[in-house]
Write a protein that holds these residues in place. Structure first.
Motif, PDB file in Angstrom:
ATOM      1  N   VAL A 270       0.843  -1.186   0.000  1.00 46.17           N
ATOM      2  CA  VAL A 270       0.000   0.000   0.000  1.00 46.17           C
ATOM      3  C   VAL A 270       0.889   1.252   0.000  1.00 46.17           C
ATOM      4  O   VAL A 270       1.806   1.361   0.796  1.00 46.17           O
ATOM      5  CB  VAL A 270      -0.902   0.021   1.245  1.00 46.17           C
ATOM      6  CG1 VAL A 270      -1.698   1.318   1.304  1.00 46.17           C
ATOM      7  CG2 VAL A 270      -1.815  -1.174   1.249  1.00 46.17           C
ATOM      8  N   ARG A 271       0.600   2.121  -0.933  1.00 48.37           N
ATOM      9  CA  ARG A 271       1.402   3.340  -1.026  1.00 48.37           C
ATOM     10  C   ARG A 271       0.684   4.492  -0.350  1.00 48.37           C
ATOM     11  O   ARG A 271      -0.513   4.456  -0.118  1.00 48.37           O
ATOM     12  CB  ARG A 271       1.548   3.755  -2.484  1.00 48.37           C
ATOM     13  CG  ARG A 271       2.400   2.859  -3.308  1.00 48.37           C
ATOM     14  CD  ARG A 271       2.596   3.599  -4.611  1.00 48.37           C
ATOM     15  NE  ARG A 271       2.718   2.696  -5.725  1.00 48.37           N
ATOM     16  CZ  ARG A 271       2.196   2.959  -6.908  1.00 48.37           C
ATOM     17  NH1 ARG A 271       1.500   4.059  -7.106  1.00 48.37           N
ATOM     18  NH2 ARG A 271       2.366   2.128  -7.892  1.00 48.37           N
ATOM     19  N   ASP A 272       1.457   5.524  -0.077  1.00 49.78           N
ATOM     20  CA  ASP A 272       0.811   6.738   0.418  1.00 49.78           C
ATOM     21  C   ASP A 272      -0.137   7.249  -0.646  1.00 49.78           C
ATOM     22  O   ASP A 272       0.155   7.207  -1.828  1.00 49.78           O
ATOM     23  CB  ASP A 272       1.853   7.831   0.702  1.00 49.78           C
ATOM     24  CG  ASP A 272       2.639   7.491   1.949  1.00 49.78           C
ATOM     25  OD1 ASP A 272       3.787   7.908   2.029  1.00 49.78           O
ATOM     26  OD2 ASP A 272       2.095   6.778   2.816  1.00 49.78           O
ATOM     27  N   ARG A 273      -1.235   7.709  -0.210  1.00 54.72           N
ATOM     28  CA  ARG A 273      -2.197   8.225  -1.163  1.00 54.72           C
ATOM     29  C   ARG A 273      -1.864   9.677  -1.478  1.00 54.72           C
ATOM     30  O   ARG A 273      -1.775  10.502  -0.583  1.00 54.72           O
ATOM     31  CB  ARG A 273      -3.590   8.126  -0.564  1.00 54.72           C
ATOM     32  CG  ARG A 273      -4.622   7.891  -1.598  1.00 54.72           C
ATOM     33  CD  ARG A 273      -5.948   7.775  -0.964  1.00 54.72           C
ATOM     34  NE  ARG A 273      -6.267   6.395  -0.613  1.00 54.72           N
ATOM     35  CZ  ARG A 273      -7.167   6.084   0.297  1.00 54.72           C
ATOM     36  NH1 ARG A 273      -7.822   7.011   0.925  1.00 54.72           N
ATOM     37  NH2 ARG A 273      -7.419   4.832   0.569  1.00 54.72           N
ATOM     38  N   LYS A 274      -1.678   9.908  -2.749  1.00 57.29           N
ATOM     39  CA  LYS A 274      -1.292  11.271  -3.124  1.00 57.29           C
ATOM     40  C   LYS A 274      -2.532  12.123  -3.330  1.00 57.29           C
ATOM     41  O   LYS A 274      -3.497  11.678  -3.917  1.00 57.29           O
ATOM     42  CB  LYS A 274      -0.485  11.273  -4.417  1.00 57.29           C
ATOM     43  CG  LYS A 274       0.828  10.560  -4.272  1.00 57.29           C
ATOM     44  CD  LYS A 274       1.585  10.601  -5.596  1.00 57.29           C
ATOM     45  CE  LYS A 274       2.482   9.403  -5.755  1.00 57.29           C
ATOM     46  NZ  LYS A 274       1.778   8.206  -6.262  1.00 57.29           N
TER      47      LYS A 274
ATOM     48  N   GLY B  54     -10.570  11.040  -2.936  1.00 54.63           N
ATOM     49  CA  GLY B  54     -11.705  10.836  -2.038  1.00 54.63           C
ATOM     50  C   GLY B  54     -12.135   9.402  -1.902  1.00 54.63           C
ATOM     51  O   GLY B  54     -11.891   8.578  -2.755  1.00 54.63           O
ATOM     52  N   GLU B  55     -12.786   9.095  -0.819  1.00 53.67           N
ATOM     53  CA  GLU B  55     -13.469   7.820  -0.654  1.00 53.67           C
ATOM     54  C   GLU B  55     -14.789   7.921  -1.398  1.00 53.67           C
ATOM     55  O   GLU B  55     -14.971   8.769  -2.238  1.00 53.67           O
ATOM     56  CB  GLU B  55     -13.696   7.550   0.836  1.00 53.67           C
ATOM     57  CG  GLU B  55     -12.417   7.503   1.663  1.00 53.67           C
ATOM     58  CD  GLU B  55     -11.536   6.300   1.323  1.00 53.67           C
ATOM     59  OE1 GLU B  55     -12.048   5.334   0.745  1.00 53.67           O
ATOM     60  OE2 GLU B  55     -10.346   6.345   1.613  1.00 53.67           O
ATOM     61  N   GLN B  56     -15.713   7.060  -1.037  1.00 51.56           N
ATOM     62  CA  GLN B  56     -17.011   7.077  -1.703  1.00 51.56           C
ATOM     63  C   GLN B  56     -17.468   8.499  -2.008  1.00 51.56           C
ATOM     64  O   GLN B  56     -17.314   9.360  -1.194  1.00 51.56           O
ATOM     65  CB  GLN B  56     -18.102   6.474  -0.809  1.00 51.56           C
ATOM     66  CG  GLN B  56     -17.639   5.674   0.346  1.00 51.56           C
ATOM     67  CD  GLN B  56     -17.854   4.224   0.074  1.00 51.56           C
ATOM     68  OE1 GLN B  56     -16.904   3.560  -0.255  1.00 51.56           O
ATOM     69  NE2 GLN B  56     -19.064   3.758   0.156  1.00 51.56           N
ATOM     70  N   ASP B  57     -18.092   8.682  -3.110  1.00 54.37           N
ATOM     71  CA  ASP B  57     -18.720   9.926  -3.548  1.00 54.37           C
ATOM     72  C   ASP B  57     -17.842  11.160  -3.354  1.00 54.37           C
ATOM     73  O   ASP B  57     -18.272  12.283  -3.533  1.00 54.37           O
ATOM     74  CB  ASP B  57     -20.088  10.150  -2.872  1.00 54.37           C
ATOM     75  CG  ASP B  57     -20.010  10.496  -1.388  1.00 54.37           C
ATOM     76  OD1 ASP B  57     -19.067  11.187  -0.995  1.00 54.37           O
ATOM     77  OD2 ASP B  57     -20.909  10.078  -0.657  1.00 54.37           O
TER      78      ASP B  57
ATOM     79  N   GLN C 136      -8.596  -0.859  -5.473  1.00 56.76           N
ATOM     80  CA  GLN C 136      -7.847   0.139  -6.261  1.00 56.76           C
ATOM     81  C   GLN C 136      -7.423   1.297  -5.373  1.00 56.76           C
ATOM     82  O   GLN C 136      -6.277   1.743  -5.417  1.00 56.76           O
ATOM     83  CB  GLN C 136      -8.712   0.629  -7.435  1.00 56.76           C
ATOM     84  CG  GLN C 136      -7.943   1.412  -8.507  1.00 56.76           C
ATOM     85  CD  GLN C 136      -7.565   2.823  -8.069  1.00 56.76           C
ATOM     86  OE1 GLN C 136      -8.332   3.481  -7.370  1.00 56.76           O
ATOM     87  NE2 GLN C 136      -6.389   3.289  -8.482  1.00 56.76           N
ATOM     88  N   LYS C 137      -8.333   1.772  -4.561  1.00 54.38           N
ATOM     89  CA  LYS C 137      -8.046   2.922  -3.705  1.00 54.38           C
ATOM     90  C   LYS C 137      -6.996   2.570  -2.649  1.00 54.38           C
ATOM     91  O   LYS C 137      -6.157   3.387  -2.314  1.00 54.38           O
ATOM     92  CB  LYS C 137      -9.328   3.414  -3.039  1.00 54.38           C
ATOM     93  CG  LYS C 137     -10.281   4.109  -4.013  1.00 54.38           C
ATOM     94  CD  LYS C 137     -11.541   4.567  -3.313  1.00 54.38           C
ATOM     95  CE  LYS C 137     -12.487   5.280  -4.269  1.00 54.38           C
ATOM     96  NZ  LYS C 137     -11.938   6.543  -4.779  1.00 54.38           N
TER      97      LYS C 137
ATOM     98  N   ASP D 289      -3.719   2.463  -4.748  1.00 56.43           N
ATOM     99  CA  ASP D 289      -3.635   3.303  -5.946  1.00 56.43           C
ATOM    100  C   ASP D 289      -3.192   2.463  -7.156  1.00 56.43           C
ATOM    101  O   ASP D 289      -2.355   2.889  -7.956  1.00 56.43           O
ATOM    102  CB  ASP D 289      -2.682   4.488  -5.723  1.00 56.43           C
ATOM    103  CG  ASP D 289      -2.782   5.507  -6.861  1.00 56.43           C
ATOM    104  OD1 ASP D 289      -3.857   5.582  -7.498  1.00 56.43           O
ATOM    105  OD2 ASP D 289      -1.781   6.214  -7.131  1.00 56.43           O
ATOM    106  N   PHE D 290      -3.735   1.257  -7.268  1.00 57.98           N
ATOM    107  CA  PHE D 290      -3.324   0.339  -8.325  1.00 57.98           C
ATOM    108  C   PHE D 290      -3.709   0.850  -9.706  1.00 57.98           C
ATOM    109  O   PHE D 290      -4.718   1.546  -9.861  1.00 57.98           O
ATOM    110  CB  PHE D 290      -3.966  -1.034  -8.102  1.00 57.98           C
ATOM    111  CG  PHE D 290      -3.441  -1.747  -6.891  1.00 57.98           C
ATOM    112  CD1 PHE D 290      -2.152  -2.250  -6.877  1.00 57.98           C
ATOM    113  CD2 PHE D 290      -4.240  -1.907  -5.768  1.00 57.98           C
ATOM    114  CE1 PHE D 290      -1.656  -2.909  -5.754  1.00 57.98           C
ATOM    115  CE2 PHE D 290      -3.760  -2.571  -4.642  1.00 57.98           C
ATOM    116  CZ  PHE D 290      -2.455  -3.062  -4.635  1.00 57.98           C
ATOM    117  N   ASP D 291      -2.890   0.476 -10.706  1.00 57.30           N
ATOM    118  CA  ASP D 291      -3.191   0.821 -12.101  1.00 57.30           C
ATOM    119  C   ASP D 291      -4.289  -0.080 -12.660  1.00 57.30           C
ATOM    120  O   ASP D 291      -5.101   0.344 -13.482  1.00 57.30           O
ATOM    121  CB  ASP D 291      -1.931   0.650 -12.960  1.00 57.30           C
ATOM    122  CG  ASP D 291      -0.825   1.602 -12.535  1.00 57.30           C
ATOM    123  OD1 ASP D 291      -1.129   2.786 -12.283  1.00 57.30           O
ATOM    124  OD2 ASP D 291       0.340   1.158 -12.436  1.00 57.30           O
ATOM    125  N   VAL D 292      -4.250  -1.345 -12.217  1.00 58.58           N
ATOM    126  CA  VAL D 292      -5.200  -2.346 -12.689  1.00 58.58           C
ATOM    127  C   VAL D 292      -5.633  -3.170 -11.474  1.00 58.58           C
ATOM    128  O   VAL D 292      -4.812  -3.431 -10.597  1.00 58.58           O
ATOM    129  CB  VAL D 292      -4.532  -3.317 -13.711  1.00 58.58           C
ATOM    130  CG1 VAL D 292      -5.527  -4.341 -14.231  1.00 58.58           C
ATOM    131  CG2 VAL D 292      -3.886  -2.557 -14.865  1.00 58.58           C
TER     132      VAL D 292
END
Ligand SMILES: Nc1nc2c(ncn2[C@@H]2O[C@H](COP(=O)(O)OP(=O)(O)OP(=O)(O)O)[C@@H](O)[C@H]2O)c(=O)[nH]1
Ligand SMILES: *[C@@H]1O[C@H](CO)[C@@H](O)[C@H](O)[C@H]1NC(C)=O
Length: 231
Positions: free
Chosen positions: A4-8, A12-15, A129-130, A133-136
């Motif tokens: 799991v990478r840092d989220r850049k 957002g999460e849902q919605d 994915q979230k 931050d996966f590409d696929v």
């Protein structure tokens, strides 16, 4: 599996901040399957709160799939159901390219309309994915008690792609038909794209080995009656 990478940028999460998921649904003679697959998609997306659009690419199906799709578009709305038909059967690979050209989403989900994929897994694909931050994100099938079946070469799986990644992959793929989908995942590895995996029970078919739960059938039929009563 990637860590799991840092989220850049705090996606957002849902919605949250504008992620839109475009589901590409190629159809050829799917008149009977289309109502239930759309109903399930709308149900599970609705429950998850993720924003979506469904792009139906019908290739001149002689069974009248497009007419059914038009009726369903009236029911669910032209913002949710987009029809991007083609004159004749031109194959699955180009159907995806055609659909992608009309997709507004920053993520693309590819699945079959023939009920070999259950839409209930889609929120798990999105969450995965979230998470990294996966590409696929691809499904990995399990045989019962957690045994890994591995990459499924015979049967197709649902996949979620970042749109930019899918564009790059289709430009570089040469196969036709469902081999195309296998080639895409092989190329994804060659290009060192990060691939997240969602475990999916080997028996995930809506029909077939594992049937729709009785409750699901009942609520589908109820839903249909409500639709007919209100439209
Ligand atoms: N738009 C479009 N959809 C297709 C075409 N061929 C298959 N589909 C759809 O793609 C999904 C997968 O169908 P399959 O029949 O398994 O596709 P395939 O692996 O190419 O197999 P064959 O069509 O039997 O060669 C289903 O939703 C079909 O309705 C096509 O030529 N055009
Ligand atoms: C992918 O990673 C491998 C191993 O690190 C490297 O040798 C290769 O050049 C990379 N490929 C691309 C397309 O970046």
């Amino acid at each position: 599996m990637a860590t799991v990478r840092d989220r850049k940028g705090g996606r957002g999460e849902q919605d949250g901040t504008g992620d839109l998921y475009s589901v590409l649904l190629p159809t050829y003679n799917e008149r009977e399957n289309l109502p239930i697959i759309l109903w399930l998609l709308v149900k599970y997306f609705g429950e998850s709160g993720y924003k979506y659009e469904i792009i139906i690419i019908d290739d001149g199906s002689p069974d009248g799939t497009l007419e059914v799709a038009k009726q369903l578009q009236k029911i669910y709305g032209a913002d949710k159901i987009l029809l991007r038909p083609r004159e004749k059967k031109l194959g699955l690979g180009t159907a995806y390219i055609h659909g992608m050209q009309h997709a507004s989403g920053n993520f693309i989900i590819i699945m079959d309309a023939d009920l070999s994929h259950h839409p209930k897994f889609i929120p798990e694909f999105i969450n995965k994915q979230k998470e990294g931050d996966f590409d696929v994100v691809s499904g990995t099938r399990y045989i019962g008690n957690g045994g890994v079946y591995g990459w499924d070469l015979k049967r197709k799986v649902i996949r979620l792609y970042k749109k930019s990644v899918l564009q790059k992959l289709v430009e570089n793929c040469v196969s036709k038909g469902y081999v195309f989908q296998m080639e895409m995942i092989v190329r994804a590895r060659q290009f060192n794209y990060t691939i997240g995996e969602v475990p999916i029970s080997f028996v995930d078919r809506v029909y077939g080995e594992s049937k729709l739960g009785g409750n699901e059938v009942v609520s589908f039929l109820k839903g249909l009656l409500t639709l007919f009563a209100t439209t």
